[in-house]
Write an enzyme that holds these catalytic residues in place. Structure first.
Site, PDB file in Angstrom:
ATOM      1  N   HIS A 140       3.397 -38.282  38.919  1.00  7.62           N
ATOM      2  CA  HIS A 140       4.541 -37.377  38.811  1.00  7.62           C
ATOM      3  C   HIS A 140       4.451 -36.611  37.497  1.00  7.62           C
ATOM      4  O   HIS A 140       3.870 -37.090  36.524  1.00  7.62           O
ATOM      5  CB  HIS A 140       5.836 -38.187  38.855  1.00  7.62           C
ATOM      6  CG  HIS A 140       7.054 -37.382  39.201  1.00  7.62           C
ATOM      7  ND1 HIS A 140       7.677 -36.556  38.292  1.00  7.62           N
ATOM      8  CD2 HIS A 140       7.764 -37.279  40.357  1.00  7.62           C
ATOM      9  CE1 HIS A 140       8.724 -35.982  38.864  1.00  7.62           C
ATOM     10  NE2 HIS A 140       8.798 -36.393  40.121  1.00  7.62           N
ATOM     11  N   TYR A 141       5.025 -35.411  37.476  1.00 11.83           N
ATOM     12  CA  TYR A 141       4.999 -34.638  36.228  1.00 11.83           C
ATOM     13  C   TYR A 141       5.888 -35.254  35.156  1.00 11.83           C
ATOM     14  O   TYR A 141       5.690 -35.023  33.960  1.00 11.83           O
ATOM     15  CB  TYR A 141       5.396 -33.183  36.475  1.00 11.83           C
ATOM     16  CG  TYR A 141       6.834 -32.970  36.895  1.00 11.83           C
ATOM     17  CD1 TYR A 141       7.844 -32.814  35.945  1.00 11.83           C
ATOM     18  CD2 TYR A 141       7.186 -32.936  38.244  1.00 11.83           C
ATOM     19  CE1 TYR A 141       9.159 -32.624  36.321  1.00 11.83           C
ATOM     20  CE2 TYR A 141       8.502 -32.741  38.632  1.00 11.83           C
ATOM     21  CZ  TYR A 141       9.482 -32.585  37.671  1.00 11.83           C
ATOM     22  OH  TYR A 141      10.793 -32.407  38.054  1.00 11.83           O
ATOM     23  N   ARG A 142       6.869 -36.063  35.558  1.00 15.42           N
ATOM     24  CA  ARG A 142       7.703 -36.741  34.573  1.00 15.42           C
ATOM     25  C   ARG A 142       6.966 -37.950  34.002  1.00 15.42           C
ATOM     26  O   ARG A 142       6.088 -38.517  34.642  1.00 15.42           O
ATOM     27  CB  ARG A 142       9.016 -37.192  35.206  1.00 15.42           C
ATOM     28  CG  ARG A 142       9.937 -36.047  35.577  1.00 15.42           C
ATOM     29  CD  ARG A 142      11.168 -36.547  36.284  1.00 15.42           C
ATOM     30  NE  ARG A 142      12.069 -35.440  36.628  1.00 15.42           N
ATOM     31  CZ  ARG A 142      13.084 -35.540  37.463  1.00 15.42           C
ATOM     32  NH1 ARG A 142      13.338 -36.706  38.059  1.00 15.42           N
ATOM     33  NH2 ARG A 142      13.850 -34.492  37.719  1.00 15.42           N
TER      34      ARG A 142
END
Length: 219
Positions: A140-142
């Site tokens: 995930h980009y987070r």
């Protein structure tokens, strides 16, 4: 009595709530000159239970690549025994990346990419993005950066900050991951609201208080 029976640790959380903990050792911090030489990864559920054995691999580097290390990194990797293991290793970076991807596939839901977790992980993520792009795409980009919680604890609850578990400073990837998971577990116990957490009414009151406090900035 098990931990789940005495309610100190909830049951293993769903596959879409996993965290992928990765720590890298490199020959330095320059994305263009330096290379990844050790890759470790563990997957935890949302309650920080470690799932499976994880990945712990030393990646081969050439003498030319090792020569790019500055004195500090050279001394660090030599004192930990990593440099000798790098020379002896036959593992390629692609093989290490494949191993982490297999770990993610085993424990995580591909429809819900898991966040990368660790301590001060911006540099690790940059090297992953540059040198292990398939792994970057699987995450995930987070991100969940334990050092962010550390900085908040230092400002809001100094006792929590100063009583955190001591680190061994082994400068080896797997040990660093376990220490990061342990540190976040400590913050969850000492810093965050105890289970079962605030009521919906308390959350609504707190949300309104935050809105009211910063309302003048939106006028």
């Amino acid at each position: 009595m098990s931990e789940s029976e005495n309610n100190t640790t909830p049951a293993v959380a769903a596959r879409d709530d996993r965290l992928v903990w990765v720590d890298l050792e490199m020959t330095g911090l320059d994305l263009k000159r330096h290379v990844i030489v050790e890759v470790a990864a563990l997957v935890t559920d949302a309650n920080l239970n470690v799932l499976g054995e994880g990945v712990d691999l030393v990646v081969h580097a050439t003498e030319e690549e090792l020569a790019q290390m500055d004195d500090f990194v050279t001394n660090m990797h030599e004192s930990s025994g990593l440099t000798e293991q790098i020379r002896e290793s036959a593992v390629t970076l692609k093989e290490a990346e494949d191993a982490v991807l297999a770990l993610i596939e085993k424990h995580c839901d591909p429809a819900h990419p898991a966040p990368l977790a660790g301590n001060s992980i911006a540099t690790d993520r940059a090297f992953i993005r540059e040198q292990m792009p398939r792994l970057d795409e699987a995450l995930h980009y987070r991100m969940v950066d334990v050092s962010s919680v550390k900085e908040l604890a230092r400002r809001w609850y100094p006792r929590v900050y100063y009583k955190q578990p001591e680190k061994g400073l082994a400068h080896r990837a797997l040990a660093d991951i376990v220490e990061s998971i342990r540190e976040l577990d400590y913050y969850r116990r000492s810093f965050f609201v105890a289970e079962p957490g605030p009521t919906s009414e308390q959350c609504a009151d707190d949300a309104q208080a935050a809105v009211d406090r910063f309302a003048p900035y939106f006028d």
